[in-house]
Scaffold this motif. Structure first.
Motif, PDB file in Angstrom:
ATOM      1  N   ARG A  73      56.140  87.925  98.912  1.00  0.00           N
ATOM      2  CA  ARG A  73      55.303  86.269  98.928  1.00  0.00           C
ATOM      3  C   ARG A  73      55.281  85.727  97.242  1.00  0.00           C
ATOM      4  O   ARG A  73      54.257  86.684  96.713  1.00  0.00           O
ATOM      5  N   VAL A  74      55.813  84.798  97.255  1.00  0.00           N
ATOM      6  CA  VAL A  74      56.011  83.723  95.249  1.00  0.00           C
ATOM      7  C   VAL A  74      55.104  83.650  95.584  1.00  0.00           C
ATOM      8  O   VAL A  74      55.334  82.526  96.691  1.00  0.00           O
ATOM      9  N   ASP A  75      54.653  82.877  94.610  1.00  0.00           N
ATOM     10  CA  ASP A  75      53.623  82.421  94.361  1.00  0.00           C
ATOM     11  C   ASP A  75      53.354  81.005  92.585  1.00  0.00           C
ATOM     12  O   ASP A  75      53.774  81.950  91.912  1.00  0.00           O
ATOM     13  N   ILE A  76      54.142  80.317  93.183  1.00  0.00           N
ATOM     14  CA  ILE A  76      54.581  79.217  91.243  1.00  0.00           C
ATOM     15  C   ILE A  76      53.773  78.396  90.690  1.00  0.00           C
ATOM     16  O   ILE A  76      52.979  77.626  91.796  1.00  0.00           O
ATOM     17  N   THR A  82      53.386  78.590  98.524  1.00  0.00           N
ATOM     18  CA  THR A  82      54.036  80.112  98.457  1.00  0.00           C
ATOM     19  C   THR A  82      54.587  79.522  99.487  1.00  0.00           C
ATOM     20  O   THR A  82      55.825  79.022  99.744  1.00  0.00           O
ATOM     21  N   ILE A  83      56.349  80.798  98.652  1.00  0.00           N
ATOM     22  CA  ILE A  83      57.254  80.887  99.397  1.00  0.00           C
ATOM     23  C   ILE A  83      57.599  82.588  99.951  1.00  0.00           C
ATOM     24  O   ILE A  83      57.205  83.161  99.227  1.00  0.00           O
ATOM     25  N   GLY A  84      58.127  82.662 100.891  1.00  0.00           N
ATOM     26  CA  GLY A  84      58.386  83.752 101.727  1.00  0.00           C
ATOM     27  C   GLY A  84      59.895  84.357 101.739  1.00  0.00           C
ATOM     28  O   GLY A  84      60.636  83.538 101.843  1.00  0.00           O
ATOM     29  N   ALA A  85      60.075  85.598 101.721  1.00  0.00           N
ATOM     30  CA  ALA A  85      61.705  86.430 101.331  1.00  0.00           C
ATOM     31  C   ALA A  85      61.785  87.149 101.783  1.00  0.00           C
ATOM     32  O   ALA A  85      60.183  87.913 101.788  1.00  0.00           O
ATOM     33  N   SER A  86      62.526  87.471 102.677  1.00  0.00           N
ATOM     34  CA  SER A  86      62.257  89.687 103.051  1.00  0.00           C
ATOM     35  C   SER A  86      63.783  89.295 103.704  1.00  0.00           C
ATOM     36  O   SER A  86      64.702  88.302 103.730  1.00  0.00           O
ATOM     37  N   VAL A  87      64.533  90.604 103.676  1.00  0.00           N
ATOM     38  CA  VAL A  87      65.522  91.242 104.235  1.00  0.00           C
ATOM     39  C   VAL A  87      64.884  92.932 105.012  1.00  0.00           C
ATOM     40  O   VAL A  87      64.446  93.321 104.875  1.00  0.00           O
ATOM     41  N   LYS A 110      65.583  86.296 105.076  1.00  0.00           N
ATOM     42  CA  LYS A 110      65.034  84.807 105.140  1.00  0.00           C
ATOM     43  C   LYS A 110      64.144  84.182 104.506  1.00  0.00           C
ATOM     44  O   LYS A 110      64.091  85.136 103.337  1.00  0.00           O
ATOM     45  N   ILE A 111      64.744  82.812 103.649  1.00  0.00           N
ATOM     46  CA  ILE A 111      63.203  82.119 103.059  1.00  0.00           C
ATOM     47  C   ILE A 111      62.534  81.549 103.960  1.00  0.00           C
ATOM     48  O   ILE A 111      63.235  80.299 104.665  1.00  0.00           O
ATOM     49  N   THR A 112      61.896  81.583 103.459  1.00  0.00           N
ATOM     50  CA  THR A 112      60.523  80.236 104.097  1.00  0.00           C
ATOM     51  C   THR A 112      59.818  79.519 103.517  1.00  0.00           C
ATOM     52  O   THR A 112      59.036  80.901 102.188  1.00  0.00           O
ATOM     53  N   THR A 113      59.339  78.625 103.906  1.00  0.00           N
ATOM     54  CA  THR A 113      58.164  77.567 102.003  1.00  0.00           C
ATOM     55  C   THR A 113      57.735  76.794 103.464  1.00  0.00           C
ATOM     56  O   THR A 113      58.760  75.898 103.475  1.00  0.00           O
ATOM     57  N   ASP A 114      56.742  75.678 103.104  1.00  0.00           N
ATOM     58  CA  ASP A 114      56.309  74.949 103.763  1.00  0.00           C
ATOM     59  C   ASP A 114      56.416  73.570 103.139  1.00  0.00           C
ATOM     60  O   ASP A 114      56.672  72.750 103.611  1.00  0.00           O
ATOM     61  N   MET A 115      57.219  73.660 101.602  1.00  0.00           N
ATOM     62  CA  MET A 115      57.737  72.600 101.255  1.00  0.00           C
ATOM     63  C   MET A 115      59.190  72.076 101.783  1.00  0.00           C
ATOM     64  O   MET A 115      59.504  71.056 101.996  1.00  0.00           O
ATOM     65  N   LEU A 116      59.548  72.901 103.100  1.00  0.00           N
ATOM     66  CA  LEU A 116      61.464  72.973 103.546  1.00  0.00           C
ATOM     67  C   LEU A 116      60.579  72.507 105.260  1.00  0.00           C
ATOM     68  O   LEU A 116      59.421  73.168 105.371  1.00  0.00           O
TER      69      LEU A 116
END
Length: 310
Positions: A73-76, A82-87, A110-116
Motif C-alpha cells: 500500500r503506497v501513499d504519495i 493510495t496505490i495498491g500493488a500485489s503479486v 495487480k495495481i489498483t488506485t482510485d485515480m484510475l
C-alpha cells in the motif's frame, strides 16, 4: 486459459493446508514491512506498508505445493489516493530422484488506485523446471501472460526466466535471476528485461548482511529506459527477545530511473521489516528487500520490477 489459472491457484492454495498434515517439510514465512522514500527533484515523500509471504509444502512423495503473496500500500505525499500493488501466485511441482524437477505455475500481478477508473492486472501461467545439487540450484520457466483490460487480439505476451542460487560456504549465499517479458506487436516486439544479482552473508548466528542489485530495461522504437534498484541491509535474530522465531531487518535502497532524452530521477528508501520464518531459519534475508526479489523471483519482468523497487 483464465479458468485454468483460477483452477490451478485454487487447487494449490486449498490443497496446501490439507497437504501440510502429511508434509515431510514445510518452509516459508512472512515479512511485515514499512518503507519511507524520498523522490529527488520533486519534493515528494512516499510511505509504503508491505506484506510478503511464501509457503512451500513438500508432501514427501516428490510432490510439493507452493504459494506466495506480496502486497504493498503506497501513499504519495500530496496525492489524493493510495496505490495498491500485489503479486499472488501458486505452483505445483514434482521432484525426481535425480535432482531434476518439473512443475506448473500461475501468478497474478495487480495495481489498483482510485485515480484510475480501472484496475490493471497481469495474469501469468506456464511451466517450470529445475535442478538441485549439493550447494545450490538452478531453475527456469516459460509461459504467457494476459492483461486486464485486454490488449488487442493480435498482441501476445510471452515470459521466460532463469534463476539460480549457490552457497560456496555454509554462511554465504549468492543468487542471480534473469527474466524477459516480450510483448509481440505486429511488425515489432517490445522486450522488458529484468536482471539481478544478490548475496547474503551470516556474520554470526544472529547477524546477517545482504545486498542486491537489479536492472529493468525497455528498448522499443525510440524509447530507451532503465530502472536500477540497489539495496544493502542487515538483519538480526530476535527469536530470544520476543520468544517467537523471527528476525528484524533494516535496508537502505535507491531506485534510479533513466529515460533517454527525458533525463533521470531517483528515489531513496529506508525499509524496516519483521520476518517470521517457517521451518529452518536459513539465511536471514527479509522478503521486502531487493535481495529477496532476486533470490525468490516472480514469473514476469513487470512483477519483478515492482518487487525490486518496493
Amino acid at each position: 486459459m483464465k479458468r485454468s489459472l483460477t483452477l490451478l491457484a485454487a487447487l494449490s492454495l486449498t490443497a496446501a493446508p490439507f497437504a501440510a498434515a502429511y508434509a515431510q517439510d514445510i518452509t516459508g514465512g512472512a515479512t511485515l514491512g514499512y518503507g519511507f522514500s524520498d523522490i529527488s527533484d520533486m519534493n515528494l515523500d512516499v510511505d509504503s506498508l508491505t506484506f510478503d509471504g511464501r509457503i512451500k509444502v513438500d508432501v514427501g512423495n516428490g510432490i510439493s505445493f507452493g504459494a506466495r503473496l506480496d502486497a504493498a500500500r503506497v501513499d504519495i505525499d500530496g496525492a489524493p489516493d493510495t496505490i495498491g500493488a500485489s503479486v499472488i501466485g501458486a505452483d505445483v511441482a514434482y521432484a525426481f530422484g535425480n535432482g531434476f524437477s518439473f512443475g506448473v505455475y500461475a501468478e497474478q500481478g495487480k495495481i489498483t488506485t482510485d485515480m484510475l477508473p480501472l484496475d490493471i492486472t497481469l495474469t501469468s501461467y506456464g511451466v517450470s523446471g529445475g535442478y538441485a545439487f549439493a550447494k545450490g540450484d538452478v531453475s527456469a520457466f516459460v509461459g504467457v501472460s494476459d492483461t486486464s483490460p485486454d490488449l488487442p487480439g493480435n498482441v501476445d505476451i510471452h515470459d521466460f526466466g532463469i534463476a539460480g542460487k549457490y552457497a560456496p560456504m555454509e554462511n554465504l549465499v549468492l543468487a542471480g535471476a534473469f527474466t524477459r517479458t516480450t510483448v509481440s506487436i505486429p511488425g515489432d516486439d517490445m522486450d522488458l528485461d529484468f536482471l539481478g544479482v544478490a548475496a547474503a552473508y551470516d556474520m554470526t548466528p544472529n547477524w546477517t548482511v545482504f545486498a542486491g542489485y537489479a536492472n529493468s530495461s525497455i528498448d522499443f522504437g525510440g524509447l530507451d529506459a532503465d530502472l536500477d534498484s540497489y539495496g544493502i541491509g542487515v538483519s538480526y535474530d530476535t527469536s530470544a527477545l520476543i520468544k517467537v522465531n523471527s528476525f528484524a531487518s533494516l535496508e537502505l535502497a535507491r531506485t534510479d530511473l533513466s529515460v533517454d532524452g527525458m533525463g533521470d530521477g531517483d528515489m531513496d528508501t529506508v525499509r524496516i521489516g519483521l520476518t517470521f520464518p517457517i521451518g529452518g531459519m536459513g539465511t536471514k534475508v527479509p522478503m521486502n528487500s531487493v535481495a529477496d526479489a532476486i533470490m525468490n523471483p516472480a514469473h514476469s519482468a513487470v512483477s519483478q520490477t515492482v518487487l525490486a523497487a518496493f
